[in-house]
Design a protein around this motif. Structure first.
Motif, PDB file in Angstrom:
ATOM      1  N   LYS A   1       7.428  12.175   3.020  1.00 23.62           N
ATOM      2  CA  LYS A   1       6.408  11.576   3.870  1.00 23.62           C
ATOM      3  C   LYS A   1       7.050  10.516   4.730  1.00 23.62           C
ATOM      4  O   LYS A   1       7.726   9.627   4.239  1.00 23.62           O
TER       5      LYS A   1
ATOM      6  N   HIS B   1       0.835  -1.201   0.000  1.00 27.36           N
ATOM      7  CA  HIS B   1       0.000   0.000   0.000  1.00 27.36           C
ATOM      8  C   HIS B   1       0.873   1.256   0.000  1.00 27.36           C
ATOM      9  O   HIS B   1       0.594   2.220  -0.692  1.00 27.36           O
ATOM     10  N   ASN B   2       1.935   1.240   0.792  1.00 25.61           N
ATOM     11  CA  ASN B   2       2.843   2.384   0.892  1.00 25.61           C
ATOM     12  C   ASN B   2       4.247   1.909   0.528  1.00 25.61           C
ATOM     13  O   ASN B   2       5.048   1.585   1.393  1.00 25.61           O
ATOM     14  N   ASN B   3       4.538   1.878  -0.762  1.00 23.47           N
ATOM     15  CA  ASN B   3       5.808   1.341  -1.251  1.00 23.47           C
ATOM     16  C   ASN B   3       6.918   2.378  -1.132  1.00 23.47           C
ATOM     17  O   ASN B   3       6.928   3.364  -1.860  1.00 23.47           O
ATOM     18  N   MET B   4       7.859   2.151  -0.226  1.00 27.60           N
ATOM     19  CA  MET B   4       8.997   3.051  -0.030  1.00 27.60           C
ATOM     20  C   MET B   4      10.271   2.488  -0.667  1.00 27.60           C
ATOM     21  O   MET B   4      11.351   2.997  -0.418  1.00 27.60           O
TER      22      MET B   4
ATOM     23  N   GLU C   1       5.520   7.961   6.787  1.00 27.28           N
ATOM     24  CA  GLU C   1       4.284   7.316   7.233  1.00 27.28           C
ATOM     25  C   GLU C   1       4.562   6.018   7.920  1.00 27.28           C
ATOM     26  O   GLU C   1       5.493   5.370   7.724  1.00 27.28           O
TER      27      GLU C   1
END
Length: 122
Positions: free
Chosen positions: A120, A57-60, A122
């Motif tokens: 960001k 969902h939140n690919n860093m 997160e």
């Protein structure tokens, strides 16, 4: 917080994605390097991890050249002249990881990070 679950016929490895500093290729294997200093040899090639990270969902994570995927949260210094990528962060307990990376791959990473809007966490 997201988890990466890697399953083989013999085991399952479950790790929080924010604990992954980088994944580097080692032939037909990959080394998963974690914030606690542990390194885990995995029986997958790097493209497996690239595909798995794309599902988050939140690919860093970003691919850097042919043999490395890094967590952007831990990128501290990109030195093109010395072809050096320095990974650091609060979760690394003052331990700094220095990686030799090709100049072209570092340049692409630098351009990507410069173009990103805001940082960001997160």
């Amino acid at each position: 917080m997201e988890w990466l679950k890697i399953t083989t016929s013999a085991e399952m490895v479950r790790v929080r994605t924010d604990e992954i500093i980088y994944v580097c290729a080692d032939g037909n294997y990959s080394d998963l390097v974690l914030t606690n200093g542990r390194k885990r040899k995995m029986t997958f090639q790097l493209h497996f991890f690239e595909d798995a990270f794309k599902q988050l969902h939140n690919n860093m994570f970003v691919r850097v050249g042919r043999s490395l995927i890094v967590n952007k949260r831990y990128v501290y210094v990109i030195n093109l002249k010395e072809q050096l990528l320095v990974m650091s962060g609060q979760q690394l307990n003052s331990e700094v990881k220095q990686l030799k990376v090709s100049r072209d791959a570092l340049k692409q990473l630098m351009d990507l990070l410069i173009k990103e809007k805001g940082d960001k966490d997160e």
